[in-house]
Design a protein around this motif. Structure first.
Motif, PDB file in Angstrom:
ATOM      1  N   PRO A   1       0.816  -1.217   0.000  1.00 51.04           N
ATOM      2  CA  PRO A   1       0.000   0.000   0.000  1.00 51.04           C
ATOM      3  C   PRO A   1       0.847   1.263   0.000  1.00 51.04           C
ATOM      4  O   PRO A   1       2.081   1.208   0.108  1.00 51.04           O
ATOM      5  CB  PRO A   1      -0.788  -0.123   1.306  1.00 51.04           C
ATOM      6  CG  PRO A   1       0.159  -0.849   2.217  1.00 51.04           C
ATOM      7  CD  PRO A   1       0.896  -1.835   1.337  1.00 51.04           C
ATOM      8  N   GLU A   2       0.182   2.397  -0.099  1.00 50.73           N
ATOM      9  CA  GLU A   2       0.869   3.676   0.036  1.00 50.73           C
ATOM     10  C   GLU A   2       1.506   3.773   1.430  1.00 50.73           C
ATOM     11  O   GLU A   2       1.072   3.130   2.373  1.00 50.73           O
ATOM     12  CB  GLU A   2      -0.128   4.825  -0.137  1.00 50.73           C
ATOM     13  CG  GLU A   2      -0.771   4.907  -1.507  1.00 50.73           C
ATOM     14  CD  GLU A   2      -1.838   5.985  -1.582  1.00 50.73           C
ATOM     15  OE1 GLU A   2      -1.848   6.890  -0.719  1.00 50.73           O
ATOM     16  OE2 GLU A   2      -2.690   5.914  -2.487  1.00 50.73           O
ATOM     17  N   ASN A   3       2.539   4.599   1.527  1.00 50.33           N
ATOM     18  CA  ASN A   3       3.194   4.915   2.808  1.00 50.33           C
ATOM     19  C   ASN A   3       3.855   3.702   3.460  1.00 50.33           C
ATOM     20  O   ASN A   3       4.019   3.655   4.676  1.00 50.33           O
ATOM     21  CB  ASN A   3       2.199   5.543   3.795  1.00 50.33           C
ATOM     22  CG  ASN A   3       1.506   6.757   3.226  1.00 50.33           C
ATOM     23  OD1 ASN A   3       2.113   7.556   2.525  1.00 50.33           O
ATOM     24  ND2 ASN A   3       0.216   6.899   3.521  1.00 50.33           N
TER      25      ASN A   3
ATOM     26  N   LEU B   1      -5.991  -7.814  -4.152  1.00 44.27           N
ATOM     27  CA  LEU B   1      -6.892  -8.098  -5.268  1.00 44.27           C
ATOM     28  C   LEU B   1      -6.602  -7.185  -6.451  1.00 44.27           C
ATOM     29  O   LEU B   1      -6.626  -7.631  -7.609  1.00 44.27           O
ATOM     30  CB  LEU B   1      -8.342  -7.942  -4.809  1.00 44.27           C
ATOM     31  CG  LEU B   1      -9.431  -8.289  -5.833  1.00 44.27           C
ATOM     32  CD1 LEU B   1      -9.272  -9.706  -6.347  1.00 44.27           C
ATOM     33  CD2 LEU B   1     -10.812  -8.075  -5.219  1.00 44.27           C
ATOM     34  N   TRP B   2      -6.338  -5.905  -6.211  1.00 43.67           N
ATOM     35  CA  TRP B   2      -5.999  -4.998  -7.308  1.00 43.67           C
ATOM     36  C   TRP B   2      -4.738  -5.487  -8.034  1.00 43.67           C
ATOM     37  O   TRP B   2      -4.667  -5.472  -9.268  1.00 43.67           O
ATOM     38  CB  TRP B   2      -5.804  -3.573  -6.810  1.00 43.67           C
ATOM     39  CG  TRP B   2      -5.516  -2.609  -7.917  1.00 43.67           C
ATOM     40  CD1 TRP B   2      -4.292  -2.246  -8.413  1.00 43.67           C
ATOM     41  CD2 TRP B   2      -6.492  -1.911  -8.713  1.00 43.67           C
ATOM     42  NE1 TRP B   2      -4.428  -1.357  -9.442  1.00 43.67           N
ATOM     43  CE2 TRP B   2      -5.764  -1.126  -9.656  1.00 43.67           C
ATOM     44  CE3 TRP B   2      -7.877  -1.847  -8.713  1.00 43.67           C
ATOM     45  CZ2 TRP B   2      -6.394  -0.309 -10.587  1.00 43.67           C
ATOM     46  CZ3 TRP B   2      -8.511  -1.024  -9.641  1.00 43.67           C
ATOM     47  CH2 TRP B   2      -7.775  -0.275 -10.565  1.00 43.67           C
ATOM     48  N   ALA B   3      -3.753  -5.941  -7.267  1.00 39.82           N
ATOM     49  CA  ALA B   3      -2.526  -6.468  -7.882  1.00 39.82           C
ATOM     50  C   ALA B   3      -2.823  -7.747  -8.671  1.00 39.82           C
ATOM     51  O   ALA B   3      -2.272  -7.959  -9.763  1.00 39.82           O
ATOM     52  CB  ALA B   3      -1.478  -6.734  -6.807  1.00 39.82           C
TER      53      ALA B   3
ATOM     54  N   VAL C   1       0.059  -0.390  -4.771  1.00 38.56           N
ATOM     55  CA  VAL C   1      -1.373  -0.249  -5.006  1.00 38.56           C
ATOM     56  C   VAL C   1      -1.895   0.999  -4.300  1.00 38.56           C
ATOM     57  O   VAL C   1      -1.739   1.126  -3.083  1.00 38.56           O
ATOM     58  CB  VAL C   1      -2.145  -1.487  -4.504  1.00 38.56           C
ATOM     59  CG1 VAL C   1      -3.649  -1.297  -4.659  1.00 38.56           C
ATOM     60  CG2 VAL C   1      -1.679  -2.734  -5.246  1.00 38.56           C
ATOM     61  N   PRO C   2      -2.505   1.938  -5.026  1.00 40.02           N
ATOM     62  CA  PRO C   2      -3.095   3.114  -4.374  1.00 40.02           C
ATOM     63  C   PRO C   2      -4.168   2.686  -3.371  1.00 40.02           C
ATOM     64  O   PRO C   2      -4.930   1.742  -3.620  1.00 40.02           O
ATOM     65  CB  PRO C   2      -3.711   3.893  -5.543  1.00 40.02           C
ATOM     66  CG  PRO C   2      -2.990   3.412  -6.763  1.00 40.02           C
ATOM     67  CD  PRO C   2      -2.657   1.978  -6.496  1.00 40.02           C
ATOM     68  N   ASP C   3      -4.242   3.373  -2.262  1.00 40.20           N
ATOM     69  CA  ASP C   3      -5.231   3.022  -1.242  1.00 40.20           C
ATOM     70  C   ASP C   3      -6.655   3.110  -1.780  1.00 40.20           C
ATOM     71  O   ASP C   3      -7.516   2.298  -1.421  1.00 40.20           O
ATOM     72  CB  ASP C   3      -5.065   3.932  -0.023  1.00 40.20           C
ATOM     73  CG  ASP C   3      -3.756   3.682   0.721  1.00 40.20           C
ATOM     74  OD1 ASP C   3      -3.100   2.657   0.447  1.00 40.20           O
ATOM     75  OD2 ASP C   3      -3.378   4.526   1.562  1.00 40.20           O
TER      76      ASP C   3
ATOM     77  N   SER D   1      -9.335  11.958   2.065  1.00 38.95           N
ATOM     78  CA  SER D   1      -9.222  12.387   0.657  1.00 38.95           C
ATOM     79  C   SER D   1      -9.017  11.200  -0.286  1.00 38.95           C
ATOM     80  O   SER D   1      -8.220  11.253  -1.220  1.00 38.95           O
ATOM     81  CB  SER D   1      -8.078  13.400   0.496  1.00 38.95           C
ATOM     82  OG  SER D   1      -8.294  14.539   1.290  1.00 38.95           O
ATOM     83  N   LEU D   2      -9.767  10.141  -0.037  1.00 35.06           N
ATOM     84  CA  LEU D   2      -9.709   8.948  -0.875  1.00 35.06           C
ATOM     85  C   LEU D   2     -10.987   8.852  -1.703  1.00 35.06           C
ATOM     86  O   LEU D   2     -12.094   8.883  -1.164  1.00 35.06           O
ATOM     87  CB  LEU D   2      -9.577   7.689  -0.012  1.00 35.06           C
ATOM     88  CG  LEU D   2      -8.235   7.463   0.685  1.00 35.06           C
ATOM     89  CD1 LEU D   2      -8.303   6.231   1.582  1.00 35.06           C
ATOM     90  CD2 LEU D   2      -7.110   7.311  -0.323  1.00 35.06           C
TER      91      LEU D   2
END
Length: 338
Positions: free
Chosen positions: A198-200, A273-275, A245-247, A317-318
């Motif tokens: 994930p991000e961060n 799952l996105w990956a 993967v963007p959050d 801000s997602l």
């Protein structure tokens, strides 16, 4: 310790003409509701066999939630007190589950301080700091004994593609990816291992740059995965690929998954799952057939106030909508890309 059993393999529908099968191994069906049940069992067996646990003395863990839930369960099983050191932003539902199994929570404000606080508590109380981030990769026997990879391949043996092209995992401690990666090499499989990050999180940059000191300024918004530093249990050499993967894409993925299978999952599942969708899309465009396997790490009921909350998403801000549109286009036979 012998009550843990196998978990289900769920087929995620893809267009039949692609000749690609996608599965999620449903780790949410463990007694404590997450993939971390396997880790907690292994950590307790490791600590018991090493003589680290004492009757009546507390077991202490630094955890964002799910590991603590599972460790509280096993501590109660053997009659030891349990203390979870967690950040104040942890899901209230997870806190309630820790307490349901007899654990109590010690809160810290800074995610980077949980390990230090857990170690200090162990010294003060004479308890044992379980330290999942150090011992996850060595506590789990990657050759057998509650091994997720061995279970997975046994289930796939009856499918049309019994040896998947890819297994996609996520990393919090790195214990699951280490177990899967080692098992693949131990058994001589051709399957490749991808870790979605994930991000961060420091893991992808550290893996890419082979930098054991990689770190990030802020912590992951995806509970249970992503770390601000490279943890000792993260074994990069057994990983073939990593995908950032963007959050918002992770949140979109679990919302779309619910529309496909009628199940809610946590955002760590969405990250993987996105990956997995990304890999399936690449396979389709190359004309390849085969299977891809991801993990359903835990249920979404623990995150109704976060990843399923419009208010929380707005505060962070997602916006999952652009990614949801891409997922709909993808499942209609189009590309996942922009």
């Amino acid at each position: 310790m012998c009550r843990s059993s196998d978990t289900h393999l769920i087929a995620v529908p893809l267009p039949t003409e692609w000749n690609i099968d996608l599965y999620l191994k449903d780790e949410s069906t463990h007694p404590t509701g997450s993939l971390k049940h396997r880790l907690a069992r292994s950590l307790f067996l490791h600590a018991l066999c090493n003589g680290w646990l004492r009757p009546g003395r507390p077991v202490i863990e630094a955890s964002s939630g799910s590991t603590a839930v599972s460790e509280a369960y096993f501590a109660q099983l053997i009659g030891n007190p349990f203390i979870a050191v967690i950040t104040r932003g942890t899901s209230p539902n997870k806190i309630a589950l820790i307490e349901l199994y007899g654990g109590r929570c010690h809160f810290v404000d800074d995610p980077s301080e949980v390990a230090h606080a857990a170690r200090a508590l162990a010294a003060q109380t004479g308890g044992h700091y379980m330290d999942q981030f150090t011992y996850a990769e060595r506590a789990t026997d990657w050759r057998g004994n509650n091994n997720i990879a061995e279970s997975l391949f046994a289930q796939l043996s009856q499918e049309r593609f019994p040896e998947p092209r890819w297994i996609v995992a996520t990393a919090g401690t790195g214990g699951t990816s280490a177990t899967i990666g080692r098992y693949l090499r131990y058994t001589g499989r051709q399957t490749a291992l991808c870790v979605a990050d994930p991000e961060n999180s420091a893991f992808m940059n550290g893996w890419r740059d082979r930098d054991a000191d990689a770190s990030t300024r802020i912590g992951s918004r995806i509970e249970g995965i992503g770390r601000q530093r490279m943890e000792p249990s993260f074994v990069g050499d057994v990983i073939d690929r990593m995908i950032r993967v963007p959050d918002a894409a992770a949140v979109a993925s679990i919302r779309h998954l619910e529309s496909l299978i009628g199940r809610r999952a946590g955002a760590s599942t969405g990250t993987g799952l996105w990956a997995a969708y990304t890999i399936a899309d690449e396979m389709r465009r190359r004309g390849e057939s085969g299977s891809v396997v991801g993990l359903l790490c835990d249920g979404g009921e623990r995150y109704l106030d976060k990843y399923y909350s419009s208010e929380w998403l707005a505060a962070e801000s997602l916006d999952p909508q652009p990614y949801l549109q891409r997922l709909h286009r993808f499942h209609d036979g189009g590309s996942l890309g922009v």
